[in-house]
Design an enzyme around this catalytic site. Structure first.
Site, short mmCIF file in Angstrom:
data_model
loop_
_atom_site.label_atom_id
_atom_site.label_comp_id
_atom_site.label_asym_id
_atom_site.label_seq_id
_atom_site.Cartn_x
_atom_site.Cartn_y
_atom_site.Cartn_z
CG HIS A 158 -11.20 -7.25 6.91
ND1 HIS A 158 -10.49 -7.31 7.23
CD2 HIS A 158 -10.85 -6.57 4.98
CE1 HIS A 158 -9.52 -7.29 6.19
NE2 HIS A 158 -9.64 -7.51 5.33
CD GLU B 271 -1.70 -2.17 1.22
OE1 GLU B 271 -1.33 -2.40 1.21
OE2 GLU B 271 -2.89 -2.74 0.68
C1 TPP Z 1 -2.75 -4.25 3.98
C2 TPP Z 1 -3.84 -5.33 3.16
N1 TPP Z 1 -3.54 -5.08 1.61
C3 TPP Z 1 -4.26 -6.15 1.85
C4 TPP Z 1 -5.87 -6.79 2.05
C5 TPP Z 1 -6.61 -7.51 1.28
N2 TPP Z 1 -5.77 -8.64 0.93
C6 TPP Z 1 -6.41 -10.17 1.78
S1 TPP Z 1 -6.11 -11.71 2.25
C7 TPP Z 1 -4.35 -11.40 0.47
C8 TPP Z 1 -4.13 -11.81 0.19
C9 TPP Z 1 -2.84 -12.57 0.27
O1 TPP Z 1 -2.18 -13.06 -0.28
P1 TPP Z 1 -1.17 -13.93 0.18
O2 TPP Z 1 -0.32 -13.83 1.30
O3 TPP Z 1 -0.39 -14.98 -0.33
O4 TPP Z 1 -2.24 -14.94 1.00
P2 TPP Z 1 -3.09 -16.25 0.92
O5 TPP Z 1 -4.58 -15.45 1.10
O6 TPP Z 1 -2.86 -17.11 -0.69
O7 TPP Z 1 -2.78 -16.91 2.02
C10 TPP Z 1 -5.35 -9.42 0.10
C11 TPP Z 1 -4.81 -8.56 -1.44
C12 TPP Z 1 -5.32 -6.91 3.23
N3 TPP Z 1 -6.00 -7.65 3.95
N4 TPP Z 1 -4.50 -6.68 3.77
#
Ligand code: TPP
Ligand code: TPP
Ligand code: MG
Ligand code: MG
Lengths: 325, 340, 325, 340
Positions: A129, A60
């Site tokens: 959230h 971000e």
């Molecule tokens: C700071 C932040 N940015 C964006 C999000 C939205 N978000 C939730 S899960 C996710 C993807 C995360 O990917 P990864 O770390 O690969 O974990 P996975 O969900 O694949 O287990 C995002 C972008 C968030 N929760 N927090």
């Protein structure tokens, strides 16, 4: 005129501005190929291509920093921060950088960008959230802050935000994405800094924002029908600039003020408005200024708890009725 | 020439040339003299607020600036006087800002930590660690989007490599192949704490380049020629569309972190060792090697001194900024109205 | 009794708590060997050693995250964020993590820690090192928020903060570090959530915080001497919990309220207090509630500009006098 | 045994042993069945809010949990149902929280993204990317400070490696030599975007280990034995005072990112390829190799099913949380009073 959802209004608004100005570019997480996690940006990648609609890593600070640097040097970026709660992970760029660079440089630097973000409760997502954080932006000098309550306002205010030469934080409400509303055909352009009297009334002024606007309207109808209290309902729409003229004018007429705020109480936008009115319209007031807010606590996830923790129509009706008794 | 035998390198072909070399010399001298003057003015209580000098680090600012062309953008830190001067911003405006006078670069509104001169490509100095790295990426994105060959150059210290924004920026720049050059000035310390005490690797920037698919580059930051050459390479790469570079420049600040700091935390003898590697000294020897006479350098020194003296007088003569400035330029309309 | 600077009161307060409880640990940038950039932590490293007083990298998220994790599992950490402006780079841990973990876990998790930070203007440092950001913390449910105005309060409130089982954001004022004041000998322990009436008065209530307290006091003296207006001055000290009883009681007596806030206007702590009073004490009020704040803009660096941009004694006197006329 | 010839490894000496192997099998099966049930309940509209399943990623949660001992702490993400179950938290409480019932782990106050069971060492699930990495460091700091040999284990996804807090935590942990183990579950995607599109290196965690002076470790995250062995190594290192490790586990989620996601962005055939490498299938073959009969496994499966069925019924029977909960536990005194 067409009926459009608030969600589709977002993508129409972005498309309207991107089609109009090649310097408008758009970046964020999952906004492109996937069309956004709220499906509010569907079709933009296909229409404007990968150079103008760019998927980013989960970074971000990089998103907002990149938007800033591009804005400072000639583009008009739109940056998505997926949930407004995440403004906390890039708050330096919000509070210390984009808000201040013009001032610190004595007017040399500019920062025409829009940060759009999904704000507010109602999805049973829990405390990280679901927040309403308009005051996180409102309290920072140098920003402009907008939060539309209808599809038509989404488009008009978004267009105004993109064309504005200053950084604008644009709060979309998650629980409104599914809301439908009539939207005029063709280009829509509204004006920042203008509140709207949605329902004229003579007994009390109720000021609301975003999701709370509908509830305030419903409460006003009930207050009239059930209790004979005729409320004027104002949708603030823009917290900065703030349309104090509209607000003070209404209070001069009704002599009473209520705010309906989704944010937890302390230092919410309503506190600021209450303090302005308690100063400048003190002698117009016939009774206390009453703020109807989410209690000052983190949000619970469970549906039945979330449903009553935000200001409800019932609570608005009860509060106004009791206070006007 | 025998007395210069210690000089690090003595190329037979002069790839740099006299014009550029004189430019490098002059810009280093401008920084040295202007910052030394800033220190004197501080002792006279004429510098208000804080200031962060780059005495001892001049070669980096000069080398990167000389290799830039118009349109390239610089992003500096609070320790940005040097980079601002190196891009040709008048000494008077810089000293004026440090003295918070009306003739300052931002008329005293920004202060020493935020030197900005858009006209010279200095797109701001940033006082919160790491914040400007992603901003520089944005400027580079704009170049890329518009198809120009302009490069964004961002300067930061060793301590900055441990903050989150560093990481986000490097990855972002690499993935988007942005024309941005990350310049780490490793002066061995954050404010008062040695960088080695708080960093997992020896070279806080270079040893992390591979985490972003970048080449590991460490150079002698006190040798303006070495800096200039590396800058040229990195800029050429960026202009060719081949993406970012990160360059770690080893250096040392001769004075404290800021005007408030007597730098007592340094081990004995450390400063003395580095004073032997003073970039100005190194460069004077280099110039001699390439046939630039002491007289020529003395002439430059004197010209620079004149500029600094004139600037000092102009600053002393300048009034404080007018109070009306307080409410200007919060917004693009020139004012500060948050309400109607 | 001894005379102590506010700066030395900070280190005495930390030492008092570290000596008392082995679980109190302290971390931050340059706080250890170097004694802190404001010299407010001199001697602690020597006295308590490198395991309890730890210098960190420039990694504010790691600092606060580490403090949280340690607090959750049994320690009582004190974390320094060098300038309060930098709360923006670790705002997620402030707003979304430490404030909410107890609630989200339904009381399973705890977070007893103190974040101390240098707040406020007066050093000619410019817009990114001079802000008063108490409202950044006050607006977040789950935090406690303290800002002392004197050396004795520093020690007593700091001790209360360390012993408090909840996360406390402790704002020290940069421009007060050099202030001297009498401090009792021995252990000092004060109570969070208590305001202090520093000067009783009958005509108007002036509420102030931190650096503004001295100015409010001086203004009150001048208002009395020059204009015969007898002001009650309240040092809020603790924004959360807020001593509304003290505030409402004072307004019930004086019938007028003024706030003196160093923060830029919008959504400052005074707005919240104004809104509480305009609701709960409306019928006690004889005239407008007036907020005296720094104008809503980033701070200029130059000394002459900075000197007039914050509320000055003159401005307080003028405002109160005009409003009471 | 011929039909199992493809099995990755077939050690002659069984370093793991039947008891642990059965434990690994059972915990994977608990996750598989409980999460499959969660999905069914979602289709019946009984799961409120969001939920993030680890179907396909069970081996990681099981392997790391089985290797832990009491006192070790887990820090999970929103995708933390698996890790919570793996530490022995009752299925009923987990499903109850997903269904936002009064019998939920946090009585519905936290929701599926914040599963916490301090009693089981599950020190929270965190829904903002990266936030819990430094928090895990803090827990490890406490162990180190108190001289215990407890390890903190923090789970995160591939996408999390690009956020600032990742970088700060890794450096911090390495410099302080903290007993923390960083576990990256690389399931190839952030929400909907392939990690390779937004990351400068192929292995987003492992290819950055050297930036923190750590060993590069990539393992097959679908093989619970491989995970268990690597966990043991990392914990032993941490307990011995030799500092942190980072382990990148290659895996794949069988379902969408969250309940809202049909996962249409995946290239055709990708899921099918990974279904062949389903950790449960792999482990069933492994068990057979080591003489665990199908009947024994079937018995475990049935026992687990019973637990899940009972839990489901209990959840359906549980009321919603009482409204009084809204104002509890904001502060340590149990209440929410911000004023007197
Ligand atoms: C700071 C932040 N940015 C964006 C999000 C939205 N978000 C939730 S899960 C996710 C993807 C995360 O990917 P990864 O770390 O690969 O974990 P996975 O969900 O694949 O287990 C995002 C972008 C968030 N929760 N927090
Ligand atoms: C986010 C943030 N944390 C801390 C500081 C305080 N601070 C200012 S300069 C500095 C040291 C920076 O060290 P380095 O990056 O090596 O640069 P140098 O000053 O040596 O040029 C620190 C900690 C800051 N400005 N911003
Ligand atoms: Mg340094
Ligand atoms: Mg992933």
């Amino acid at each position: 005129m067409a009926e459009l959802t608030y969600r589709d209004a977002v993508s129409r608004a972005i498309a309207q501005e991107m089609a109009r100005d090649n310097n408008v570019v758009f970046l964020g997480e999952d906004i492109g190929k996937a069309g956004g996690v709220f499906k509010a940006t569907v079709g933009l990648y296909e229409r404007f291509g990968p150079l103008r609609v760019r998927d980013t890593p989960i970074s971000e600070q990089a998103i907002l920093g990149a938007a800033m640097g591009a804005a400072m040097t000639g583009l008009k970026p739109i940056a998505e921060i997926m949930f407004s709660d995440f403004l906390a992970v890039c708050f330096d760029h919000i509070a210390n950088e984009m808000a201040k660079n013009r001032y610190m440089s004595n007017g040399q630097l500019k920062c025409p960008l829009v940060v759009r973000t999904a704000n507010g409760a109602g999805s049973r997502f829990g405390a990280q959230h679901s927040q309403s954080v308009e005051n996180w932006a409102m309290m920072i000098p140098g920003l402009k802050v907008v939060a539309p309550s209808s599809p038509a306002d989404v488009i008009g205010l978004f267009a105004a935000a993109v064309r504005d030469p200053d950084p604008v934080i644009f709060f979309e409400h998650k629980s409104l994405y599914g809301m439908k509303g009539e939207v005029p055909d063709g280009e829509i352009l509204d004006t920042l800094g203008t509140a709207k009297i949605l329902r004229p009334g003579k007994d009390a002024t109720i000021i609301a924002l975003a999701l709370m606007v509908g509830r305030a309207m419903e409460a006003a109808e009930r207050l009239k029908a059930e209790h004979g209290i005729d409320c004027e309902v104002i949708d603030v729409r823009s917290l900065v600039p703030l349309d104090t003229r509209c607000i003070l004018g209404s209070v001069a007429k009704t002599h009473r003020l209520f705010t309906v705020e989704e944010n937890p109480r302390l230092c919410g936008w309503g506190a600021e408005i209450a303090s302005i009115v308690a100063d400048e319209s003190f002698y117009d007031l016939d009774g206390p200024i009453v703020r109807i807010t989410t209690p000052h606590l983190p949000l619970p996830a469970a549906d039945n708890l979330e449903d009553v923790v935000l200001p409800t129509v019932d609570r608005i009706v009860d509060t106004v009725k009791r206070s006007m008794a | 020439m025998n007395q210069h035998a210690k000089t690090p390198s003595k190329p037979v072909n002069d790839d740099i040339g006299e014009a550029v070399r004189l430019d490098l010399y002059r810009r280093q001298m401008v920084i040295r003299q202007a910052e030394t003057r800033a220190y004197d003015l501080f002792l006279q209580n004429l510098v208000k607020g804080t200031s962060h000098l780059s005495l001892g680090q001049e070669a980096i600012a000069a080398g990167f600036a000389v290799a830039m062309k118009a349109g390239d953008t610089s992003f500096c830190t609070y320790r940005g006087h040097a980079h601002t001067l190196a891009r040709g911003v008048p000494v008077e405006q810089v000293l004026g800002e440090l003295m918070q006078r009306d003739n300052g670069l931002m008329r005293g509104k920004g202060g020493s930590m935020h030197l900005t001169s858009v006209e010279h490509g200095v797109m701001g100095s940033y006082a919160i660690i790491g914040a400007h790295l992603p901003i520089a990426c944005g400027s580079a994105w704009r170049s890329q989007y518009q198809g120009t060959d302009e490069v964004s150059v961002v300067f930061f210290g060793d301590g900055t490599t441990n903050i989150g924004a560093f990481h986000e920026s490097l990855n972002f720049a690499a993935v988007w192949k942005l024309p941005v050059v990350f310049v780490c000035e490793n002066n061995l310390y954050m404010e008062y704490t040695p960088i080695k005490d708080v960093t997992a690797v020896e070279h806080p920037a270079a040893d992390r380049a591979s985490a972003y698919g970048l080449e590991r580059i460490v150079i002698d930051g006190n040798d303006a020629d070495a800096v200039y050459r590396e800058a040229q390479k990195a800029y050429a790469k960026a202009r060719a569309g081949d993406g970012p570079s990160m360059i770690e420049c080893m250096t040392y600040r001769h004075s404290g972190h800021s005007r408030a700091d007597p730098a007592k935390y340094r081990p004995e003898g450390e400063l003395e060792e580095w004073l032997k590697k003073d970039p100005i000294k190194i460069y004077q020897e280099r110039c001699r090697q390439f046939g630039i006479s002491d007289a020529m350098m003395a002439k430059i020194d004197a010209e620079v001194l004149q500029v600094v003296d004139d600037a000092t007088e102009a600053c002393k003569a300048s009034p404080s900024p007018p109070l009306e400035l307080i409410t200007t330029d919060v917004y693009a309309d020139g004012g500060w109205a948050w309400r109607n």
